[in-house]
Design a protein around this motif. Sequence first.
Motif, PDB file in Angstrom:
ATOM      1  N   MET A 293      29.587  23.102  28.116  1.00 36.81           N
ATOM      2  CA  MET A 293      28.546  22.105  27.828  1.00 36.81           C
ATOM      3  C   MET A 293      28.748  20.827  28.644  1.00 36.81           C
TER       4      MET A 293
ATOM      5  N   ASP B  95      28.014  21.455  32.252  1.00 39.35           N
ATOM      6  CA  ASP B  95      26.696  22.051  32.475  1.00 39.35           C
ATOM      7  C   ASP B  95      26.790  23.402  33.186  1.00 39.35           C
TER       8      ASP B  95
ATOM      9  N   SER C 238      33.528  26.602  25.139  1.00 44.32           N
ATOM     10  CA  SER C 238      32.239  26.050  24.762  1.00 44.32           C
ATOM     11  C   SER C 238      32.120  24.586  25.205  1.00 44.32           C
ATOM     12  N   SER C 239      33.173  23.838  24.945  1.00 44.69           N
ATOM     13  CA  SER C 239      33.155  22.418  25.277  1.00 44.69           C
ATOM     14  C   SER C 239      33.092  22.191  26.796  1.00 44.69           C
TER      15      SER C 239
ATOM     16  N   ALA D   1      27.232  26.251  22.669  1.00 45.91           N
ATOM     17  CA  ALA D   1      26.971  26.427  24.105  1.00 45.91           C
ATOM     18  C   ALA D   1      25.698  27.239  24.310  1.00 45.91           C
TER      19      ALA D   1
ATOM     20  N   HIS E   6      22.799  25.146  23.735  1.00 46.58           N
ATOM     21  CA  HIS E   6      22.676  24.262  24.897  1.00 46.58           C
ATOM     22  C   HIS E   6      21.907  24.964  26.027  1.00 46.58           C
TER      23      HIS E   6
END
Length: 268
Positions: free
Chosen positions: A167, A170, A163-164, A234, A237
């Motif tokens: 994000m 992108d 997830s990190s 995510a 996002h």
Amino acid sequence: MVRGLSAQLTVLKLGGSVITDKEKPLTPNLAAIERLAKEISRANVSPLVLVHGGGSFGHPVAEQYGLSEGYKDSSQIMGFSITHQVMTKLNKLIVGSLINHNIPAVEVQPSSCVVTKAGRIQSMEDRPLRKMFEMGFVPVLYGDVVFDSENGFAILSGDQLVSSLAMNLDARRIVVGVDVNGLYTGDPKTDSLARLIRHITLEELKNLEPLIEGSKVTDVTGGMLGKMFELKPAVEHGIQTIIVNAAEPNRVYKALKGEKVVGTVIER
Ligand code: IP8
């Protein structure tokens, strides 16, 4: 978008339950690793980052030493080292198999580039990763034990990493490979009425959460519920996220290619 690249990143998570035999400590599923390496090679998606889980390597050792609550006493120090060591062993098998299939895979050790605060990623040195994408490498990270600014150390799940990374870099798409067909209305392994959800929004997910089962075998990072918790930011996002059965041939291939495939698409 990763600066300097014309295409957007794909993040692929390979669940520990697929690449290892979760019932037998320290047992890789070499046939699955080999087949998945072939599928990834055939899909030829770039840029790509891979993250794999701990399965029967990281989880039983982390549990044995009680690592998930952070540092409590010196007996855990060896436990940290051993947990990390078994994760690197599993990682070597994955990276080796990818290289055999002509993918320029490179191990990236989370414990050397991530610091968490109370278990959440606080900082990550991602410059080597960005350079790798620019040059066409495929970095391979994994759930790991990492140093924690509050609790000494923590277990960083592959899902939090996915997830990190998605994000911060992108990403365009997250593909999560697990050992079931996707998200169900119950536990498909024990409940014959459990139904596969082909598409779900974050709002709908909220109502379903009480029904989603945690993992039955040792999983110090929380099974399917933990996975959803990590993936949500995510999805919020705007990153397209799909959960597929990586134990079934061709599902990961199709998901990487963006083809229609059995699985669960999660959208904002
Ligand atoms: O299987 C956890 O990673 P996960 C890794 O992605 C360890 O939750 C060290 C238990």
